[in-house]
Write an enzyme that holds these catalytic residues in place. Sequence first.
Site, PDB file in Angstrom:
ATOM      1  N   ASP A  61     120.636   2.141  50.358  1.00  0.00           N
ATOM      2  CA  ASP A  61     121.871   1.374  50.232  1.00  0.00           C
ATOM      3  C   ASP A  61     122.185   0.990  51.666  1.00  0.00           C
ATOM      4  O   ASP A  61     122.626   1.835  52.460  1.00  0.00           O
ATOM      5  CB  ASP A  61     122.994   2.231  49.640  1.00  0.00           C
ATOM      6  CG  ASP A  61     124.265   1.410  49.467  1.00  0.00           C
ATOM      7  OD1 ASP A  61     124.615   0.662  50.396  1.00  0.00           O
ATOM      8  OD2 ASP A  61     124.908   1.515  48.411  1.00  0.00           O
ATOM      9  N   HIS A  62     121.941  -0.269  52.021  1.00  0.00           N
ATOM     10  CA  HIS A  62     121.977  -0.586  53.453  1.00  0.00           C
ATOM     11  C   HIS A  62     123.374  -0.454  54.057  1.00  0.00           C
ATOM     12  O   HIS A  62     123.520  -0.325  55.254  1.00  0.00           O
ATOM     13  CB  HIS A  62     121.337  -1.955  53.752  1.00  0.00           C
ATOM     14  CG  HIS A  62     122.202  -3.131  53.425  1.00  0.00           C
ATOM     15  ND1 HIS A  62     122.313  -3.633  52.156  1.00  0.00           N
ATOM     16  CD2 HIS A  62     122.994  -3.922  54.191  1.00  0.00           C
ATOM     17  CE1 HIS A  62     123.136  -4.671  52.170  1.00  0.00           C
ATOM     18  NE2 HIS A  62     123.570  -4.870  53.386  1.00  0.00           N
ATOM     19  N   HIS A  86     127.250  -0.499  47.049  1.00  0.00           N
ATOM     20  CA  HIS A  86     127.940  -0.484  48.350  1.00  0.00           C
ATOM     21  C   HIS A  86     129.421  -0.120  48.256  1.00  0.00           C
ATOM     22  O   HIS A  86     129.916   0.698  49.039  1.00  0.00           O
ATOM     23  CB  HIS A  86     127.828  -1.849  49.022  1.00  0.00           C
ATOM     24  CG  HIS A  86     126.441  -2.415  49.029  1.00  0.00           C
ATOM     25  ND1 HIS A  86     125.326  -1.647  49.275  1.00  0.00           N
ATOM     26  CD2 HIS A  86     125.979  -3.679  48.830  1.00  0.00           C
ATOM     27  CE1 HIS A  86     124.252  -2.426  49.218  1.00  0.00           C
ATOM     28  NE2 HIS A  86     124.615  -3.649  48.951  1.00  0.00           N
TER      29      HIS A  86
HETATM   30  O1  LIG Z   1     122.981  -5.862  48.887  1.00  0.00           O
HETATM   31  C1  LIG Z   1     123.468  -6.939  49.080  1.00  0.00           C
HETATM   32  O2  LIG Z   1     124.210  -7.136  50.175  1.00  0.00           O
HETATM   33  C2  LIG Z   1     124.444  -8.432  50.701  1.00  0.00           C
HETATM   34  C3  LIG Z   1     125.616  -8.294  51.661  1.00  0.00           C
HETATM   35  O3  LIG Z   1     125.219  -7.446  52.697  1.00  0.00           O
HETATM   36  P1  LIG Z   1     125.902  -7.564  54.125  1.00  0.00           P
HETATM   37  O4  LIG Z   1     125.257  -6.495  54.916  1.00  0.00           O
HETATM   38  O5  LIG Z   1     125.621  -8.948  54.626  1.00  0.00           O
HETATM   39  O6  LIG Z   1     127.355  -7.359  53.892  1.00  0.00           O
HETATM   40  C4  LIG Z   1     124.720  -9.424  49.624  1.00  0.00           C
HETATM   41  O7  LIG Z   1     124.732 -10.720  50.172  1.00  0.00           O
HETATM   42  C5  LIG Z   1     123.646  -9.370  48.570  1.00  0.00           C
HETATM   43  O8  LIG Z   1     123.969 -10.239  47.506  1.00  0.00           O
HETATM   44  C6  LIG Z   1     123.485  -7.967  48.049  1.00  0.00           C
HETATM   45  O9  LIG Z   1     122.318  -7.913  47.246  1.00  0.00           O
END
Ligand SMILES: O=C1O[C@H](COP(=O)(O)O)[C@@H](O)[C@H](O)[C@H]1O
Length: 495
Positions: free
Chosen positions: A179-180, A242
């Site tokens: 989960d980045h 997230h």
């Molecule tokens: O996991 C995801 O995250 C991105 C948003 O990530 P961020 O680090 O730029 O806030 C999202 O655009 C994408 O749809 C989703 O799969």
Amino acid sequence: MNNVNPKSLIVIFGATGDLAKRKLFPSIYRLYQKGKLSEEFAVVGVARRSLSDDEFRRYVSQSIEDSTKQELSDESFVSHFYYHSLDVTSTASYQELKSLLERLDAAYDIPGNRIFYLAMAPEFFGTITSHLKSEGLTATDGWKRLVIEKPFGHDLKSAQQLNKEIRQAFSEKEIFRIDHYLGKEMVQNIEVIRFANAIFEPLWNNRFISNIQITSSETLGVEDRGRYYDHSGALRDMVQNHMLQMVALLAMEPPIKLSTDDIRSEKVKVLRALRPITHDEVDQYFVRGQYGRGFIRGQEVVGYREENNVDPTSNTETFVAGKLMIDNFRWAGVPFYIRTGKRMTEKSTKIVVQFKDIPMNLYYRTSESVHPNLLVIHIQPDEGITLHLNAKKSGESMKTTPIKLDYCNNCIDGINTPEAYEKLLYDCMRGDATNFTHWDEVAASWSFIDPISEVWANTKAADFPNYEAGSMGPKAADELLQKDGFHWWPLNGTI
Ligand SMILES: O=C1O[C@H](COP(=O)(O)O)[C@@H](O)[C@H](O)[C@H]1O
Ligand SMILES: NC(=O)C1=CN([C@@H]2O[C@H](COP(=O)(O)OP(=O)(O)OC[C@H]3O[C@@H](n4cnc5c(N)ncnc54)[C@H](OP(=O)(O)O)[C@@H]3O)[C@@H](O)[C@H]2O)C=CC1
């Protein structure tokens, strides 16, 4: 957990895809530049198209240069990259991959430590792991780890099935579910802000906090991911993972110690304490939205239903706002409001902790109230914290004025916050799973999400599209807070 840089071989399935290009190669490069990779490392890219090692190395260099906007300073870096063309559904070609891995182990003196990174569509996860096992690629003398991208299933049932499949080949301790957001500097800072400051923890409960708001807004639309997104929607794409992870970090009890298991176990308790939302209650607690045409920074953009690979009558939500209640002693009665969406006014992720009003206002003996104390955690693009207090207005007798104490993390000269993927890859190499999602967290999150997505799948949203691109979402998202006597704190300007 290992603190030295272990010799390891990273196998990236989906190496010609978007994620590998934009995130994984640049992150591996940054780890290399910082000396966080052992000299004895190798990366094997796997995908169907036919590429030679040299072509793949040029592709990797180009990806890094595009991402860093700089020329690759160290050409020897890409010499560690190899390519293997393979259709993951075909059993035969795994044997050749196995031989390549064994050759590279010998060439780089790697003791069989292997990371299998699945940067591919989730429908392949089960097939790949079962082949890795049946064809003997997981039978190694060193450690083996599986890094698995989201989405982890589509609902609880499919997630359970997927988990069952990958657990045939990897134990829970060997599975690193990415989960980045958990790799973001300021998300990792939530714990430190809470547990390393005597002034916050005593106030961190329903006696002093009136509500918590988490916003993650994007200006981008679905780009070229329409095919995936139209079957996912914002609830599965952002909330199930997230947003709920941020809720868990904000709401968890202090862990006994900062070990992976202790932190995870506290997070799981929060996810299990989320008040379940029944089908009948979905409209009361959740709002969905879909963007129509509009303007982003002065540029006209199309509505969601006009995007590539999106059904022109799509019922998929690109915006979600919700009110979550955590039914435990600490949080009873405190709403956690979340909202996330595409094509909104600005790209921003922020957490606002709003404290309750003081019991009696000595300074305004009128109906006017003092500004509530807020703790704002800026996750991105600015990183930092702001504490909103009230102070005496200079010169005038005993009038108050709101003031801000600001800390900006990414304003400090010389600090270049590592990318989330860089940190997570490094953690995985060292075997630290703290910032990855445990199966119990995944299961609890889907249990909470499923009733909402079931209702939304079965009822057509008659008002879609219901927000203009470039706005902050549908009006109903504001009304969700208004009926509780709150409002969304703006993302810019005053906070
Ligand atoms: O996991 C995801 O995250 C991105 C948003 O990530 P961020 O680090 O730029 O806030 C999202 O655009 C994408 O749809 C989703 O799969
Ligand atoms: N892109 C992003 O920003 C994010 C992506 N993710 C997740 O990461 C994963 C990958 O996403 P992304 O990189 O965007 O996907 P892409 O569609 O860009 O890439 C898919 C990759 O899989 C390969 N591939 C497809 N079918 C096969 C097959 N049968 N055998 C072998 N290789 C195959 C493709 O290469 P080829 O055609 O040569 O076979 C390509 O390398 C997904 O799970 C996604 O949800 C998660 C967060 C963000």
